[in-house]
Enzyme design. Structure first.
Site, PDB file in Angstrom:
ATOM      1  N   GLU A  99       0.767  -1.088  -0.042  1.00  0.00           N
ATOM      2  CA  GLU A  99       0.163   0.130  -0.092  1.00  0.00           C
ATOM      3  C   GLU A  99       0.485   1.491  -0.204  1.00  0.00           C
ATOM      4  O   GLU A  99       1.712   1.202   0.324  1.00  0.00           O
ATOM      5  CB  GLU A  99      -0.985  -0.258   1.316  1.00  0.00           C
ATOM      6  N   CYS A 112       3.018   8.747   0.821  1.00  0.00           N
ATOM      7  CA  CYS A 112       3.670   7.365   1.769  1.00  0.00           C
ATOM      8  C   CYS A 112       4.108   6.411   1.054  1.00  0.00           C
ATOM      9  O   CYS A 112       3.145   5.903   0.419  1.00  0.00           O
ATOM     10  CB  CYS A 112       2.777   7.768   3.264  1.00  0.00           C
ATOM     11  N   CYS A 119       6.140  -6.706   8.014  1.00  0.00           N
ATOM     12  CA  CYS A 119       7.223  -5.126   8.460  1.00  0.00           C
ATOM     13  C   CYS A 119       8.500  -5.883   9.168  1.00  0.00           C
ATOM     14  O   CYS A 119       7.272  -7.100   9.710  1.00  0.00           O
ATOM     15  CB  CYS A 119       6.409  -3.800   9.616  1.00  0.00           C
ATOM     16  N   CYS A 123       5.706  -3.653  16.785  1.00  0.00           N
ATOM     17  CA  CYS A 123       5.442  -2.864  17.130  1.00  0.00           C
ATOM     18  C   CYS A 123       3.694  -2.751  17.564  1.00  0.00           C
ATOM     19  O   CYS A 123       3.164  -3.147  17.022  1.00  0.00           O
ATOM     20  CB  CYS A 123       5.675  -0.874  16.615  1.00  0.00           C
ATOM     21  N   CYS A 126       1.331  -1.038  15.759  1.00  0.00           N
ATOM     22  CA  CYS A 126       1.099  -0.584  14.338  1.00  0.00           C
ATOM     23  C   CYS A 126       0.316  -2.315  13.885  1.00  0.00           C
ATOM     24  O   CYS A 126       0.938  -3.359  14.366  1.00  0.00           O
ATOM     25  CB  CYS A 126       1.971  -0.551  13.865  1.00  0.00           C
ATOM     26  N   CYS A 342      -1.414   6.807   9.534  1.00  0.00           N
ATOM     27  CA  CYS A 342      -0.035   5.758  10.244  1.00  0.00           C
ATOM     28  C   CYS A 342      -0.704   4.924  11.014  1.00  0.00           C
ATOM     29  O   CYS A 342      -1.609   4.438  12.102  1.00  0.00           O
ATOM     30  CB  CYS A 342       0.542   6.531  11.495  1.00  0.00           C
TER      31      CYS A 342
END
Ligand code: SAH
Length: 350
Positions: A99, A112, A119, A123, A126, A342
């Protein structure tokens, strides 16, 4: 470079670095300036077909068409937010999805970018972190997000800034990210983005910060905690790799060019890291570092283990840091309704 025969998979010209393109050109017995010409067609004119490279002779175009193509990504699915933010969902060749988010703001248009599918990190706040790492993106898959987004704009409109703040940890895929930044910035054969309009954000790979300095782009650090213990709870893998004191030391040692400053991002999580004491500790930690601070009130996602901070907590946190002399901004999150804000990238729709 080994020459592919017609029966083999064609070379994807977009996947070649400058050096590999130069070897291909040499292999074909062409003059060296052909390298620039081909790259300019792909990155400046954004052509998708070799046939359109009109400063190559017909014969040369045919020669290269026999062994190569321009492997651009298929058109993305676009999800529009009520606030004009657009989320672009790209299908990659292996069926995975990545994305990118386009965020208009007056005359500015920020894109962005993602650097990994999923990932490396875990975290807790997230959504992308919960997917695990599917794979790293290749340089051309990063650049193609920009080429394709630019293709979709109205004539005269253009992307004004790029932020490496989408899915993934850019410094866990440094080689591809560096290569992509080269293609995005090179004024001669690349897209010619000024490096001061590009920001790379890291969760804290301290020993790789020097590489970012060499790339010439701006650096943002996701601080997100005011104590080592807190950071360990919120960003366990990152903090195990590089503990908070190391990270702060690396930030202090960062060779910041004059007229630039670091950015620290701080996700505010209700009752976790959003107290007045946290703000005081952040002020201590960052004392003397030329920086600005972006506060990001937590964006919720389904089954998220945290909650948004209260408006009061956000205002107090900001006021304390301001009183200590910092420039502090609250990033008003865009695209929340389509999970485009975010920490919300990783699932199709809300
Ligand atoms: N891995 C890099 C690049 C991603 S940037 C990094 O961590 O910096 C994404 C930013 O959004 C980071 O600052 C991260 O701390 C923040 N973020 C992640 N999840 C969030 C959420 N749910 N709400 C608000 N901000 C979030």
């Amino acid at each position: 470079m080994a020459m592919n025969t017609v029966t083999e998979t064609p070379i994807n010209l977009l996947a070649l670095s400058f050096e590999s393109m130069a070897s291909l050109v040499a292999h074909l017995g062409w003059p060296a300036y052909r390298t620039r010409q081909i790259l300019q067609w792909m990155y400046q004119h954004r052509v998708r077909e070799i046939a359109r490279m009109s400063n190559l002779s017909r014969k040369d175009r045919e020669t290269i068409q026999e062994c190569a193509t321009i492997g651009r990504l298929a058109s993305p699915t676009i999800v529009r937010s009520a606030d004009e933010t657009r989320k672009l969902l790209f299908s990659l060749d292996d069926g995975l999805t990545v994305e990118s988010v386009l965020i208009p703001d007056g005359k500015r248009l920020t894109q962005c970018l993602s650097t990994q599918v999923g990932c490396t990190l875990d975290c807790r706040f997230c959504l992308t972190g919960q997917m695990g790492l599917k794979r790293n993106l290749q340089a051309h898959e990063i650049v193609d997000q920009v080429l394709t987004a630019q293709d979709g704009l109205q004539p005269g409109q253009r992307i004004t800034s790029l932020v490496f703040m989408g899915m993934g940890e850019p410094l866990a895929n440094l080689e591809a990210v560096s290569d992509a930044i080269g293609r995005l910035t090179d004024p001669d054969w690349g897209m010619g983005f000024p490096d001061r309009r590009i920001t790379l954000s890291t969760a804290g790979f301290s020993e790789r910060l020097q590489s970012v300095a060499r790339l010439g782009v701006n650096l943002a650090i996701s601080l997100n905690a005011s104590t080592a213990e807190q950071r360990d709870r919120l960003m366990p893998m990152m903090n195990r790799l590089h503990a908070l004191p190391d990270l702060i030391a690396a930030c202090r040692a960062y060779p910041l060019p004059s007229r630039r400053r670091l950015t620290f991002e701080y996700v505010l999580l209700r009752g976790e890291n959003d107290s007045a004491e946290d703000a005081m500790r952040v002020s201590q930690l960052l004392r003397g570092i030329r920086c600005k601070i972006n506060l990001i009130p937590f964006n919720e996602f389904p089954h998220a283990p945290f909650r948004q901070p209260t408006d009061d907590a956000v205002a107090t946190f900001q006021a304390i840091l301001r009183r200590k002399g910092y420039d502090v901004f609250v990033r008003n999150s865009r695209g929340r309704d389509v999970l485009g804000a975010c920490g919300q990238l990783g699932r199709r729709f809300a």
